[in-house]
Motif scaffolding. Sequence first.
Motif, PDB file in Angstrom:
ATOM      1  N   SER A  64       0.838  -1.112  -0.024  1.00  0.00           N
ATOM      2  CA  SER A  64       0.089   0.064  -0.059  1.00  0.00           C
ATOM      3  C   SER A  64       0.792   1.295  -0.014  1.00  0.00           C
ATOM      4  CB  SER A  64      -1.002  -0.102   1.319  1.00  0.00           C
ATOM      5  OG  SER A  64      -1.768   0.962   1.190  1.00  0.00           O
ATOM      6  N   THR A  65       0.260   2.324   0.205  1.00  0.00           N
ATOM      7  CA  THR A  65       1.131   3.618   0.159  1.00  0.00           C
ATOM      8  C   THR A  65       0.178   4.637   0.953  1.00  0.00           C
ATOM      9  OG1 THR A  65       0.042   4.901  -1.691  1.00  0.00           O
ATOM     10  CG2 THR A  65       1.649   3.332  -2.535  1.00  0.00           C
ATOM     11  N   TYR A  66       0.998   5.740   1.284  1.00  0.00           N
ATOM     12  CA  TYR A  66       0.280   6.803   2.157  1.00  0.00           C
ATOM     13  C   TYR A  66      -0.585   7.544   1.501  1.00  0.00           C
ATOM     14  CZ  TYR A  66       4.148   6.115   5.700  1.00  0.00           C
ATOM     15  OH  TYR A  66       4.854   5.448   6.846  1.00  0.00           O
ATOM     16  N   ASP A  67      -0.460   7.452   0.108  1.00  0.00           N
ATOM     17  CA  ASP A  67      -1.538   8.287  -0.494  1.00  0.00           C
ATOM     18  C   ASP A  67      -3.010   7.555  -0.623  1.00  0.00           C
ATOM     19  OD1 ASP A  67       0.102  10.242  -2.398  1.00  0.00           O
ATOM     20  OD2 ASP A  67       1.115   8.159  -2.395  1.00  0.00           O
ATOM     21  N   PRO A 109       4.780   0.684   4.375  1.00  0.00           N
ATOM     22  CA  PRO A 109       4.375   0.688   3.039  1.00  0.00           C
ATOM     23  C   PRO A 109       5.295   0.509   2.181  1.00  0.00           C
ATOM     24  CG  PRO A 109       4.238   2.860   3.990  1.00  0.00           C
ATOM     25  CD  PRO A 109       4.742   2.060   4.941  1.00  0.00           C
ATOM     26  N   CYS A 157      -3.350   1.184 -10.334  1.00  0.00           N
ATOM     27  CA  CYS A 157      -2.275   1.370 -10.953  1.00  0.00           C
ATOM     28  C   CYS A 157      -2.565   1.221 -12.551  1.00  0.00           C
ATOM     29  CB  CYS A 157      -0.949   0.375 -10.644  1.00  0.00           C
ATOM     30  SG  CYS A 157      -0.308   0.425  -9.064  1.00  0.00           S
ATOM     31  N   THR A 210      -0.240   7.127  -6.663  1.00  0.00           N
ATOM     32  CA  THR A 210       0.284   5.648  -6.218  1.00  0.00           C
ATOM     33  C   THR A 210       1.569   5.242  -6.842  1.00  0.00           C
ATOM     34  OG1 THR A 210      -2.177   5.157  -6.037  1.00  0.00           O
ATOM     35  CG2 THR A 210      -0.469   3.210  -5.834  1.00  0.00           C
ATOM     36  N   ASN A 236       5.244   6.302  -5.733  1.00  0.00           N
ATOM     37  CA  ASN A 236       5.905   5.986  -4.603  1.00  0.00           C
ATOM     38  C   ASN A 236       6.864   4.921  -4.840  1.00  0.00           C
ATOM     39  OD1 ASN A 236       4.265   6.459  -1.966  1.00  0.00           O
ATOM     40  ND2 ASN A 236       2.845   6.323  -3.605  1.00  0.00           N
ATOM     41  N   GLN A 276       8.341   7.300  -1.794  1.00  0.00           N
ATOM     42  CA  GLN A 276       8.262   6.866  -0.157  1.00  0.00           C
ATOM     43  C   GLN A 276       8.569   5.198  -0.171  1.00  0.00           C
ATOM     44  OE1 GLN A 276       7.837   9.011   2.536  1.00  0.00           O
ATOM     45  NE2 GLN A 276       8.582   6.925   3.293  1.00  0.00           N
ATOM     46  N   SER A 277       7.908   4.458  -1.014  1.00  0.00           N
ATOM     47  CA  SER A 277       8.081   2.960  -1.041  1.00  0.00           C
ATOM     48  C   SER A 277       9.364   2.521  -1.333  1.00  0.00           C
ATOM     49  CB  SER A 277       6.880   2.446  -1.954  1.00  0.00           C
ATOM     50  OG  SER A 277       5.578   2.636  -1.410  1.00  0.00           O
ATOM     51  N   ASN A 283      11.374   3.153   1.731  1.00  0.00           N
ATOM     52  CA  ASN A 283      11.132   2.227   2.763  1.00  0.00           C
ATOM     53  C   ASN A 283      11.526   0.804   2.365  1.00  0.00           C
ATOM     54  OD1 ASN A 283       9.638   3.933   4.235  1.00  0.00           O
ATOM     55  ND2 ASN A 283       7.677   3.437   3.442  1.00  0.00           N
TER      56      ASN A 283
END
Length: 459
Positions: A225-228, A242, A369, A437, A440, A446-447, A450
């Motif tokens: 998943s993602t923060y978005d 995420p 996606c 999405t 990320n 962000q992903s 991570n």
Amino acid sequence: MGIPHFLAIPFLIPGHINPLIQLSNVLAKHGCKVTFLNTEYNYKRMKKAVAVTAQANNIDDHDEDSSKMIRFVTLPDGLDPEDDRSDIGKVLGSMKKTMPCLLPNLIQDINSLDSENKISCILVTFNMSCVLEVGHKLGIKCAALFPFSATGLVSLQFIPKLIHDGIIDSDGNPIKSEEIQIATNMPMMNPKHFLWCSLGKDFFNHIVQEMKTMELLAEWWLCNSTYDLEPGALSVSPRFLPIGPLMEPDDDNNNNRSSSFWPEDTTCLEWLDEQQPQSVVYVSFGSLAVTESNQFKELALALDLIDKPFLWVVRPGKNEDKNNAFPNEFHGKKGKIVSWVPQKKILNHPAISCFISHCGWNSTIEGVCGGVPFLCWPFFVDQFLDKTYICDVWKVGMELEKDENGFISKEEIRKKVEQLLGDEGIRERSLKLKEATRKNVDEGGQSSKNIEKFVNWAK
């Protein structure tokens, strides 16, 4: 110092295997070594599916073990050949007995092959915490990939609080009917849609125990998943990481060709090439959901009624064969019916206009996606929670409404397809969500950061 070496162990259904194979590919690209453990039964099934797909499409059926960074190994699932592996409870009970006994020797064998790069982390999907105890005893780090939404994960983590607050009883049954908000910035949820509600008391008890073991032994809880997509749910615990969307392309040279239980019909891609942009209605209910016979017939008649080209996945299998009798009056002239497809490629094809989906999390992520609007037809477990996000939070789809008998009529399907395809706002939001999405997993996303954090931890 050696490179990180992950032993990846999924629960043995496609919805768990596929994301873990995709994650394994990502880890391999980050220079990690992955040993992927399948059951003997599933491995044979996948090898056969790959071989049939390759033969049908003139692909060189290379051995998927050819990747230097991902190696596939097997163990028995403890069941007899004639046992019904669609009985999830039976499979789960057998795996809990079999795996912990056989795993120490397998780990020893794997480590003896490369003493410089011994297994440094056991990575499981939900339902496989029994093997984390083996890892813990051997001094190996442990992490878990949850193959459903972060919101579903939060609902599992909050079970003790839900019992304490009188929302559910000690068997997981909803006590209150009004919608609740589990945590700040999360959507309102109907207690009867918690993912254990369709699974029975025994499975609820298994979930409670599973979460206790995960709390103790899995240092990271990875989410596709993602923060978005789920900012509220992903803020609940610092343990949540995420790493989505897991969208490794299923091209012909990729290891995740081996993750399908059924041969893929790729002729549908050529057929899609012949269709107009945003014209085809795509219908698929994933790897587990079974449509009741009369409802199946009604869906067939609806696809005739819509009068648009359609691509319909009618999965092969014992249960399905009994239910999937096409009605005599069904023409299906505008459509193509196939048994299984490379879904990520389908959902990224410009001819697809919308996705009639069961709203399983993997399909939800793949649809997001692809920037494709959804028509939601949830069946069980987490699919109702996912539908809430699609329709009420992200606003990229509509729900197919059931009548008082729990039946979805052909007129309802036709009406909703027309409404959905006529809604420019949904189309625009779908494309925006796709961009947000996907970014990320770009470099610096962000992903991506991570994943690097996770790999560094494993080192």
